[in-house]
Design a protein around this motif. Structure first.
Motif, mmCIF file in Angstrom:
data_model
loop_
_atom_site.group_PDB
_atom_site.id
_atom_site.type_symbol
_atom_site.label_atom_id
_atom_site.label_comp_id
_atom_site.label_asym_id
_atom_site.label_seq_id
_atom_site.Cartn_x
_atom_site.Cartn_y
_atom_site.Cartn_z
ATOM 1 N N GLN A 79 0.821 -1.203 0.000
ATOM 2 C CA GLN A 79 0.000 0.000 0.000
ATOM 3 C C GLN A 79 0.863 1.265 0.000
ATOM 4 O O GLN A 79 0.498 2.271 -0.625
ATOM 5 N N GLU A 118 0.844 7.097 -6.659
ATOM 6 C CA GLU A 118 -0.263 8.014 -6.891
ATOM 7 C C GLU A 118 0.009 9.418 -6.368
ATOM 8 O O GLU A 118 -0.800 10.321 -6.597
ATOM 9 N N MET A 153 -1.995 12.957 -7.123
ATOM 10 C CA MET A 153 -2.603 13.735 -6.039
ATOM 11 C C MET A 153 -2.083 15.160 -6.025
ATOM 12 O O MET A 153 -2.843 16.113 -5.832
ATOM 13 N N ILE A 194 -12.146 3.795 2.721
ATOM 14 C CA ILE A 194 -11.071 4.644 2.217
ATOM 15 C C ILE A 194 -9.931 3.771 1.699
ATOM 16 O O ILE A 194 -9.702 2.653 2.189
ATOM 17 N N ASN A 195 -9.242 4.255 0.695
ATOM 18 C CA ASN A 195 -8.082 3.544 0.170
ATOM 19 C C ASN A 195 -6.935 3.557 1.189
ATOM 20 O O ASN A 195 -6.824 4.473 2.004
ATOM 21 N N TYR A 196 -6.079 2.538 1.109
ATOM 22 C CA TYR A 196 -4.899 2.422 1.975
ATOM 23 C C TYR A 196 -5.303 2.396 3.454
ATOM 24 O O TYR A 196 -4.667 3.019 4.313
ATOM 25 N N VAL A 247 -5.636 11.783 1.324
ATOM 26 C CA VAL A 247 -6.123 10.574 0.660
ATOM 27 C C VAL A 247 -7.644 10.607 0.522
ATOM 28 O O VAL A 247 -8.203 10.239 -0.529
ATOM 29 N N ALA A 248 -8.339 11.065 1.561
ATOM 30 C CA ALA A 248 -9.805 11.130 1.493
ATOM 31 C C ALA A 248 -10.259 12.152 0.460
ATOM 32 O O ALA A 248 -11.224 11.913 -0.286
ATOM 33 N N PHE A 250 -8.591 13.110 -2.207
ATOM 34 C CA PHE A 250 -8.280 12.571 -3.526
ATOM 35 C C PHE A 250 -9.297 11.514 -3.942
ATOM 36 O O PHE A 250 -9.648 11.396 -5.120
ATOM 37 N N GLN A 251 -9.801 10.742 -2.993
ATOM 38 C CA GLN A 251 -10.740 9.672 -3.318
ATOM 39 C C GLN A 251 -12.168 10.180 -3.510
ATOM 40 O O GLN A 251 -12.860 9.764 -4.433
ATOM 41 N N TRP A 252 -12.628 11.080 -2.625
ATOM 42 C CA TRP A 252 -14.030 11.489 -2.648
ATOM 43 C C TRP A 252 -14.254 12.964 -2.981
ATOM 44 O O TRP A 252 -15.360 13.340 -3.372
#
Length: 367
Positions: free
Chosen positions: A95, A102, A106, A236-238, A267-268, A270-272
């Motif tokens: 991970q 990524e 990001m 969430i990823n990772y 990370v959150a 970037f994901q949502w």
């Protein structure tokens, strides 16, 4: 001025036990400061010995011999570590590699978002501030990349160091547990005889260090598991990488929680993006942090909570700057040590003054 210094010295160091305590503290400080890298395996073995002493004592109370209890405890500990290393470590590394890949994407999205902020909020932010933030982020990413490259070149040296730790540390831990009484008796032979104050400080600190190391390990495990489950449920990823990162952040009181929050938010986002899912995750994360700070920490470190947060932060900065990881890890016990030394240190000279030397029969004569 010189007389003032002499008066202060006589008040604080006229007691031989105080001078002995000062010399012992100074010797320990200089040893760790100048030889910290060389005695690193010894420090690791001491921490493990403090951690494993509790199950060894319980096994001996059940009827096992000291040697058998040490062998069983150490084998169980090594087995658990082996399972963690083979089960969790590959997933965490995988991970981490994916997150590093990524990171440029990001950063590109973050750049677009920051450059739009001056258009949406011209009174609060200008273009120069956004460019400064972007340049800082890019510089940090480049430094991290250089660090990874340098670490890959020194992988052989690191491998040798890991092998040394894997062989020497378990052996030293076993003998520290098995021959605890013998080692303590041998150490006392080399200490000064005038050590009453040092003995008071040691009795107070010994139990606190045991409780602190045990509590810190439990703290890391509980926080890692709780955050991982929360991240996994939220999707969430990772999740594993971030959960373990939040758990390890408790090694640095107060400061670690602030440092690990930024990756979680990035990370959150970037994901949502700015969506309800992001808000729900942020609320859940803050709830877990609040439960940790107000429930778990007081339960595990009730004695350390007597220290003011400012004192703990100052201890982290000072001891971390002096001794790196070990200074940060033992920041709270070291701050407690300073407090204990201040409490037991004599405030004034024990030599009687002229006003206190009177004729014992003077009151009788006056009568």
């Amino acid at each position: 001025m010189f007389n003032l210094f002499i008066s202060w010295y006589r008040r604080r160091f006229s007691d031989p036990a105080a001078a002995t305590l000062f010399l012992m503290l100074l010797g320990g400080f200089l040893t760790i400061y100048f030889l910290g890298d060389l005695i690193g395996p010894i420090l690791v073995a001491l921490v493990l010995a403090y951690l494993l002493e509790w199950p060894v004592q319980h096994l001996t109370r059940l009827g096992c011999s000291r040697t058998t209890a040490c062998v069983l405890t150490l084998l169980f500990f090594l087995g658990v570590m082996l399972l963690l290393m083979t089960g969790l470590l590959p997933s965490i590394v995988r991970q981490g590699i994916n997150l590093a890949r990524e990171a440029p994407v990001m950063l590109a999205k973050l750049k677009i978002y920051l450059l739009r902020l001056p258009e949406s909020y011209p009174d609060l932010m200008d273009v120069s501030l956004a460019e400064t933030l972007l340049n800082t982020a890019q510089a940090r990413l480049l430094s991290i990349g250089e660090l990874i490259v340098s670490a890959s070149f020194s992988s052989l040296v690191n491998l040798v160091l890991v092998l040394v730790y894997l062989i020497l540390v378990p052996l030293m831990t076993f003998f520290m547990l098995k021959d605890k009484a013998v080692l303590l008796k041998a150490t006392n032979r080399f200490l000064p005889s005038n050590r009453d104050l040092a003995r008071q400080v040691w009795v107070e600190m010994n139990e606190q260090i045991v409780n602190y190391i045990r509590g810190k390990v439990i703290h890391i495990l509980v926080v890692s598991l709780a955050n991982y489950l929360m991240f996994y449920v939220m999707g969430i990823n990772y999740a594993l990488l971030l959960g373990v990162g939040v758990g390890l952040s408790v090694l640095i009181p107060y400061v670690g929680a602030v440092m690990i929050t930024a990756p979680v938010i990035i990370v959150a986002l970037f994901q949502w993006g700015m969506s309800p899912e992001f808000a729900y995750l942020l609320i859940a994360y803050l709830v877990v942090q609040a439960l940790d700070a107000n429930l778990l920490v007081p339960l595990l470190f009730s004695e350390a909570m007597n220290l003011h947060p400012i004192a703990i932060i100052i201890a982290v900065l000072i001891f971390g700057g002096l001794w790196g990881f070990w200074g940060v890890f033992f920041a709270i016990p070291l701050a407690t040590l300073v407090k204990a030394v201040v409490n037991v240190w004599p405030n004034s000279s024990r030599v009687p003054t002229r006003a206190t030397i009177t004729n014992p029969n003077s009151s009788t004569q006056a009568d």
